[in-house]
Design an enzyme around this catalytic site. Structure first.
Site: not given
Ligand code: PEP
Length: 253
Positions: A8, A10, A95, A167
């Site tokens: 991801n 972002k 998300h 998550e």
């Molecule tokens: C996310 O935001 O989907 C994520 C997994 O971020 P990170 O790996 O930076 O914690």
């Protein structure tokens, strides 16, 4: 069991950076074993160019979100039809950054899930509790409610695929960064499976659903998660935007 690794990106990368990371990854991806599925979710700005760079590779491309209608007066939104037409295969939905910054509700995520499936896209449904909820012992309740409200009324056949990404909000590197313990992730995947069993026939669950973990996954800790038998992979934010780091992470699974 094969594992899926979803990046991801972002809004971390400029268009130029996204192209240069993609060009490096397309070279690395030639050496990735066939039991690993890599998915890159770039920004919309870079989407078409990233699809083109990975066209002859085994890497798939996903969107970071879509809207719940296919066409209409929805200024600023992105249609599942266009993501599909441009070569997208996956879509991140719900998300925590979208739930928090754009007030996305489970009902909206439900509608987006439906439009994804109607367009042959694979939704990656993100669920997770925040730190306050975890501290108050509400984790399981929150996850069960998110899943029920998003999936209720969504019928699936064995041709559909849905990925559930656990998550925890407190574990995402941009929002806390304490990665969840593998024991906790293993416990949560059982909670998720129980909800799926309440909603769907037992025989279809393994065909349709995969459960993955996301939250501060790095090359150093990724194997702790991919080694969990019923965890089918990881969703990676921060550690996916540098080609060398992401390549190392893929190699460490
Ligand atoms: C996310 O935001 O989907 C994520 C997994 O971020 P990170 O790996 O930076 O914690």
């Amino acid at each position: 069991m094969s594992k899926i690794i979803i990046a991801n990106w972002k809004m971390y990368l400029s268009h130029e950076q996204a192209l240069s990371v993609s060009k490096a990854l397309v070279v690395f991806s030639k050496r990735v074993s066939a039991d690993k599925k890599i998915v890159i979710c770039p920004s919309y700005i870079s989407f078409k160019d990233v699809v083109d760079i990975f066209r002859d590779s085994r890497v798939s491309i996903g969107a970071q979100d879509i809207f719940w209608e296919e066409r209409g007066a929805y200024t600023g939104e992105i249609s599942a039809l266009d993501i599909k037409m441009l070569g997208g295969e996956y879509v991140l939905l719900g998300h925590s950054e979208r739930r928090k910054n754009f007030n996305e509700t489970n009902k909206m995520i439900h509608d987006k899930t439906r439009i994804c499936l109607e367009n042959g896209l694979i939704p990656v449904l993100c669920i997770g509790e925040d730190w306050e909820q975890k501290k108050n012992g509400q984790r399981d309740y929150v996850l069960i409610q998110q899943l029920n409200e998003v999936l209720e009324g969504i019928s699936v056949s064995d041709s559909n695929k849905i990925i559930i990404a656990y998550e925890p909000v407190w574990a995402i590197s941009a929002g806390g960064g304490v990665h969840a313990s593998p024991e906790e992730v293993n416990y949560v995947q059982k909670v998720i499976r129980q909800v799926l069993l309440d909603l769907y026939d037992n025989f279809i669950i393994n065909d349709v659903f995969k459960i993955i973990y996301g939250g501060s996954v790095t090359p150093e800790n990724v194997k702790e998660y991919t080694d969990i038998q019923n965890i089918s992979g990881v969703l990676v934010g921060g550690a996916s935007v540098n080609a060398d780091t992401f390549n190392k992470l893929i190699g460490a699974t």
